[in-house]
Enzyme design. Structure first.
Site, mmCIF file in Angstrom:
data_model
loop_
_atom_site.group_PDB
_atom_site.id
_atom_site.type_symbol
_atom_site.label_atom_id
_atom_site.label_comp_id
_atom_site.label_asym_id
_atom_site.label_seq_id
_atom_site.Cartn_x
_atom_site.Cartn_y
_atom_site.Cartn_z
ATOM 1 N N GLU A 40 16.820 0.478 2.360
ATOM 2 C CA GLU A 40 17.829 0.960 1.285
ATOM 3 C C GLU A 40 17.120 0.762 -0.076
ATOM 4 O O GLU A 40 17.106 1.683 -1.026
ATOM 5 C CB GLU A 40 18.922 0.267 1.304
ATOM 6 N N SER A 74 11.749 -14.431 -2.287
ATOM 7 C CA SER A 74 13.250 -14.241 -1.976
ATOM 8 C C SER A 74 13.971 -15.875 -1.883
ATOM 9 O O SER A 74 13.389 -16.735 -1.624
ATOM 10 C CB SER A 74 13.468 -13.619 -0.415
ATOM 11 N N SER A 111 6.969 -15.893 4.768
ATOM 12 C CA SER A 111 6.244 -15.649 5.876
ATOM 13 C C SER A 111 4.949 -16.762 5.621
ATOM 14 O O SER A 111 4.082 -16.689 4.717
ATOM 15 C CB SER A 111 5.848 -14.189 6.122
ATOM 16 N N GLN A 166 4.327 -16.124 -0.156
ATOM 17 C CA GLN A 166 4.979 -15.635 -1.254
ATOM 18 C C GLN A 166 6.327 -16.151 -1.511
ATOM 19 O O GLN A 166 7.100 -15.615 -0.881
ATOM 20 C CB GLN A 166 5.001 -13.898 -0.934
ATOM 21 N N GLU A 203 1.810 -5.120 -1.761
ATOM 22 C CA GLU A 203 2.702 -5.291 -0.509
ATOM 23 C C GLU A 203 3.213 -4.129 0.261
ATOM 24 O O GLU A 203 2.777 -3.973 1.410
ATOM 25 C CB GLU A 203 3.671 -6.310 -0.907
#
Length: 400
Positions: free
Chosen positions: A369, A121, A153, A118, A236
């Site tokens: 968060e 990021s 990952s 994926q 996910e």
């Protein structure tokens, strides 16, 4: 398509699962053959359409199929191909524009033949995913992609990748994104493993230098990438936080096993901590089981974010307990030298390794968060954070 469970659908699923186990006994055939038989029988994702690994029944009946298949010794598909099975497959099924191409991707996902990763990021866009800078520029029937992704990952093992890229920098950051499937073996794709404190390197940096993607590999409309990404992210969180339906399984089993191994180290305080952890783990399991059983064919709801938030923090508390029970022995880890980064990632190493690895749980798949913000704003209806970049073109937003 069915939107709820019924006796007829449940019987179909049970019959199909028992037939697969009888004709392809897990102990007598390869893992790939067994999972391929599950796909053809419509048991990979029972809520998918027929021909795409499903039966068109309620999502809640997946648990029925899994119980039969795994009781016979079949593998857990999510462990075989976590991103492919848990995130890529639902996204491809919902947003692929060519059903033939969807099947071409979905079957190797289900069998574990093609591992997926994926590419979301970036160094400057982690929790603020919509601020990403990787660009995709149209070039005829292809897209030319340039940028850098990080914390990816399994990129070093992957055949395909889910890619979110910016196609219109003059739009606000959420509106100028488009979603693609990238061939990880294409020219211009470079993967560099990142060494972790466990000694493993399951995360990676990925550099994209004039990598080309056919427009046929675009998922959803141009500029609608954020909506497609939400499908991936919701699945996910649901997949990561889902856990096992077996009582006493998962990370809490590690704590209980360690407690049984060291009777001389038990104290009333540690006993109370273990009891509290067990209670939380059982509540989490039952909540997940209820969500699975009541799920329909649609995308996961907010329960996915809740499950991921709870499981990530529970995992950390479980392994903190384990380290406290071990005492000074918990500091012994053998070697932190770079370990084998081959096909099989070692997620079941010593407790010390699992403690170190659990530190990533509250970051990957959405930080705790961010998940609390999502639940506060979208579920509880609390006021949202002030966003200075709202409705501003992405290229005008200051970036560090």
């Amino acid at each position: 398509m069915s939107t709820g469970t019924n006796a007829t659908d449940a019987a179909r699923v049970e019959e199909a699962a028992r037939r697969v186990v009888e004709q392809h006994p897990p102990g007598s055939v390869s893992q790939q053959e067994f999972l391929g038989a599950c796909f053809e029988a419509g048991l990979s994702w029972v809520h998918f359409p027929a021909g795409l690994g499903g039966l068109g029944v309620s999502r809640g009946l997946q648990a029925t199929a899994d119980e039969i298949l795994q009781a016979a010794g079949g593998p857990v598909p999510f462990y075989v191909n976590p991103i492919g099975y848990g995130m890529a497959a639902p996204t491809v099924r919902e947003h692929a524009r060519d059903p033939g191409l969807a099947r071409e991707w979905l079957r190797p996902i289900a069998t574990g033949e093609h591992i997926w990763c994926q590419l979301f990021s970036e160094p400057g866009a982690g929790s603020d995913l919509a601020g990403l800078a990787t660009s995709a520029v149209r070039d005829g029937d292809e897209w030319l992609v340039n940028g850098q992704k990080v914390w990816t990952s399994l990129a070093h093992r992957s055949r395909w990748a889910l890619l979110l890229a910016r196609t219109d920098p003059d739009q606000p950051k959420h509106k100028g994104l488009t979603y693609f499937v990238l061939d990880m073996q294409a020219p211009g794709v470079e993967t560099r493993p990142l060494r972790q404190m466990t000694g493993q390197a399951e995360f990676n940096e990925v550099y994209l230098n004039d990598a080309r993607i056919p427009d046929a590999h675009r998922l959803g409309d141009v500029g609608a990438g954020w909506r497609v990404a939400m499908t991936t992210l919701m699945n996910e969180r649901s997949a990561i936080g889902g856990g096992s339906s077996v009582r006493g399984s998962g990370t809490i089993a590690d704590a209980v096993a360690l407690w049984a191994r060291y009777p001389d180290r038990r104290t009333p305080v540690l006993r109370d901590r273990l009891a509290a952890l067990w209670t939380t783990a059982e509540a989490h399991r039952l909540t997940g089981e209820r969500a699975r059983r009541s799920a329909t064919a649609g995308s996961p709801g907010p329960e996915g974010s809740i499950a991921k938030l709870v499981s990530a923090e529970l995992n950390q508390r479980v392994y903190e307990f384990c380290m406290d029970l071990l005492g000074p022995e918990g500091t012994l880890y053998g070697s932190y030298a770079l370990r084998d980064n081959g096909r099989e990632a070692d997620f079941r190493g010593p407790v010390q390794q699992r403690f170190l690895r659990s530190r990533a749980n509250t970051i990957e798949g959405g930080t705790s968060e961010v998940l609390r913000n999502i639940l506060g704003e979208r579920v509880l209806g609390l006021p949202g954070d002030l966003r200075a970049d709202a409705n501003r073109p992405w290229r005008e937003v200051p970036r560090g």
